[in-house]
Design an enzyme around this catalytic site. Structure first.
Site, mmCIF file in Angstrom:
data_model
loop_
_atom_site.group_PDB
_atom_site.id
_atom_site.type_symbol
_atom_site.label_atom_id
_atom_site.label_comp_id
_atom_site.label_asym_id
_atom_site.label_seq_id
_atom_site.Cartn_x
_atom_site.Cartn_y
_atom_site.Cartn_z
ATOM 1 N N HIS A 122 -37.411 69.545 43.487
ATOM 2 C CA HIS A 122 -38.165 70.807 43.363
ATOM 3 C C HIS A 122 -39.154 70.835 44.534
ATOM 4 O O HIS A 122 -39.613 69.781 44.982
ATOM 5 C CB HIS A 122 -39.041 70.863 42.113
ATOM 6 C CG HIS A 122 -38.373 70.676 40.790
ATOM 7 N ND1 HIS A 122 -38.053 69.451 40.282
ATOM 8 C CD2 HIS A 122 -38.039 71.571 39.829
ATOM 9 C CE1 HIS A 122 -37.522 69.595 39.071
ATOM 10 N NE2 HIS A 122 -37.492 70.876 38.779
ATOM 11 N N ASP A 164 -42.157 68.652 44.016
ATOM 12 C CA ASP A 164 -41.990 67.191 44.067
ATOM 13 C C ASP A 164 -42.260 66.649 45.460
ATOM 14 O O ASP A 164 -42.688 65.510 45.620
ATOM 15 C CB ASP A 164 -40.539 66.759 43.749
ATOM 16 C CG ASP A 164 -39.992 67.383 42.494
ATOM 17 O OD1 ASP A 164 -40.788 67.647 41.589
ATOM 18 O OD2 ASP A 164 -38.763 67.586 42.427
HETATM 19 C C1 XUL Z 1 -36.197 69.999 32.392
HETATM 20 C C2 XUL Z 1 -35.116 69.793 33.363
HETATM 21 C C3 XUL Z 1 -35.449 70.058 34.785
HETATM 22 C C4 XUL Z 1 -34.350 70.698 35.562
HETATM 23 C C5 XUL Z 1 -34.740 71.108 36.967
HETATM 24 O O1 XUL Z 1 -35.854 69.696 31.085
HETATM 25 O O2 XUL Z 1 -34.040 69.382 33.023
HETATM 26 O O3 XUL Z 1 -35.807 68.848 35.377
HETATM 27 O O4 XUL Z 1 -33.248 69.851 35.669
HETATM 28 O O5 XUL Z 1 -35.823 71.954 36.994
#
Ligand code: XUL
Ligand code: CO
Length: 433
Positions: free
Chosen positions: A99, A102
């Site tokens: 993300h 991150d």
């Molecule tokens: C949350 C989840 C996230 C997504 C990406 O439960 O799975 O980490 O994979 O935003």
């Protein structure tokens, strides 16, 4: 070089009898199974957020991890990237996922966030020039900052919608620049806490419009990867709009996007929705929207999303059986959206968690391939539906109620129930896992 993973060498395949903690027993990346290497089948990815950004907090206490890169300065983000790429190299993983939040320091405005993201993406791009690890997918974190507490696309405040759209654009640009093979949308806070203050119809339209913009932008910038939605039924919101695969499919159909968007299915989310992982995978395959997986389990007693590394070969084998039946991954892969337990403080824990998970997945995939190649399960399935392959059976699918009624009367159709043979099939599966 950081000294975080010092003394940990590259993990190699040593075979099932190895006693070395730092070796693969089942994951031999170059082993050929059903015409492809295990590396090509499994397409493992490390999740940047859990391994490098998560601090070990839970609802009762904060940070337990003490990583040298924690903090909100750009040079610390670069140190974090250095450590991440060292771990990718030690594990030999072909992919990672991230993300925006991150990888970059958090700014005070959209402009500052964008500048920070661009700087760190340039840095990561430089690291990728000498690394074998590629980007499986990028995504935007539209759920942690308080501005997103009532949703991103589905927020009652149009300014949050705009901020989110602009942020998604920067994350799609970053993913494209780094050669990402997919762009993921997990609707972190797209849902509601209480219906008493929620206009569900309006929020649904907002979500549909945002997704349409994402698809349009994909074509505008020439991104050739897949756009994936990750279903989840609840947590953090009481109700999440992307509840499960079936719900996401209905939403895609409603907005005419069922040929543009696929799903990233997470094992733990499937369980939260009251399904098995293999149910979600099989349904996505049948609906032609299977994309990728997040391979992380929940604790079976706690009832919430504990994001643990997989450690159950039979469970994983049934999941990969459905992945193989779908023809395997195309742009997708196996992302470990999994975090350490908060007492697992050491650098070696980060490595060994992944080593174990990769081995469990490799063992599961090999069992699944054997089940499929031996063909016994599929023979049983075909035999069960064989009646539909006869002229008589096929005709029922085009007859109307009157024609069928005449046949039932004239041919004295009087069906005799047959065993579903479930226990026999379960015994059969146990021979492979
Ligand atoms: C949350 C989840 C996230 C997504 C990406 O439960 O799975 O980490 O994979 O935003
Ligand atoms: Co996930």
């Amino acid at each position: 070089m950081t000294d975080f993973f010092k003394n940990i060498g590259k993990i190699k395949y040593e075979g099932p009898n190895s006693e070395n903690d730092y070796a693969f027993r089942h994951y031999n990346p170059s082993e050929i199974v059903m015409g492809k290497t295990l590396e090509e089948h499994l397409r493992f990815a490390v999740a940047y957020w859990h391994s490098f950004a998560w601090e070990g907090g839970d609802p009762f206490g904060g940070k337990t991890f003490d990583r040298p890169w924690f903090g909100s300065k750009m040079d610390l983000s670069k140190l974090k990237a250095d450590a991440a790429f060292e771990m990718f190299e030690i594990l030999g993983v072909p992919f990672f996922c991230f993300h925006d939040a991150d990888v970059r320091p958090e700014g005070d405005s959209f402009a500052e966030n964008s500048r920070n993201l661009e700087e760190i993406v340039d840095y990561i791009e430089g690291k990728m020039e000498t690394s074998k690890t590629k980007l499986l997918w990028g995504t935007a974190n539209l759920f942690s900052h308080r501005r997103f507490m009532a949703g991103a696309a589905t927020n009652p405040d149009p300014d949050v919608f705009a901020f989110s759209a602009a942020t998604i654009k920067t994350c799609m640009d970053a993913t494209h620049k780094l050669g990402g093979q997919n762009y993921v949308l997990w609707g972190g806070r797209e849902g509601y806490e209480t219906l008493l203050n929620t206009d569900m119809g309006r929020e649904r339209q907002q979500a549909g419009r945002m997704l349409q913009m994402v698809v349009d932008y994909k074509y505008k910038i020439g991104f050739t990867g897949s756009i994936l939605i990750e279903p989840k039924p609840q947590e953090p919101m009481k109700h999440q709009y992307d509840y499960d695969v079936a719900t996401v499919y209905g939403f895609l159909k409603d907005f005419g996007l069922e040929n543009e968007v696929q799903v990233n299915i997470e094992q733990g989310h499937a369980i939260l929705a009251g399904h098995s992982f293999e149910h979600e995978l099989a349904l996505a395959r049948e609906l032609n929207i299977f994309g990728s997986i997040d391979m992380n389990r929940n604790d079976y007693q706690s009832g919430w999303d504990t994001d643990q590394f997989p450690n159950n070969v039979p469970e994983v084998a049934l999941a990969y059986y459905e992945v193989l039946r779908a023809g395997g991954f195309k742009t997708g892969g196996t992302n470990f959206d999994a975090k350490l337990r908060r007492q697992s403080l050491a650098a070696e824990d980060l490595i060994l968690s992944h080593v174990g998970a990769m081995d469990v997945c490799a063992a599961g995939l090999k069992s699944a391939a054997k089940m499929l190649q031996d063909g016994k399960l599929e023979e049983e399935r075909e035999a069960r539906y064989a009646g539909w392959e006869t002229n008589k059976g096929r005709a029922f699918m085009s007859d109307d109620l009157t024609a069928i009624t005449e046949k039932v009367l004239n041919e004295n159709i009087n069906p005799q129930p047959r065993s579903g043979r479930q226990e026999r099939l379960e015994n059969l599966v146990n021979r492979y896992v």
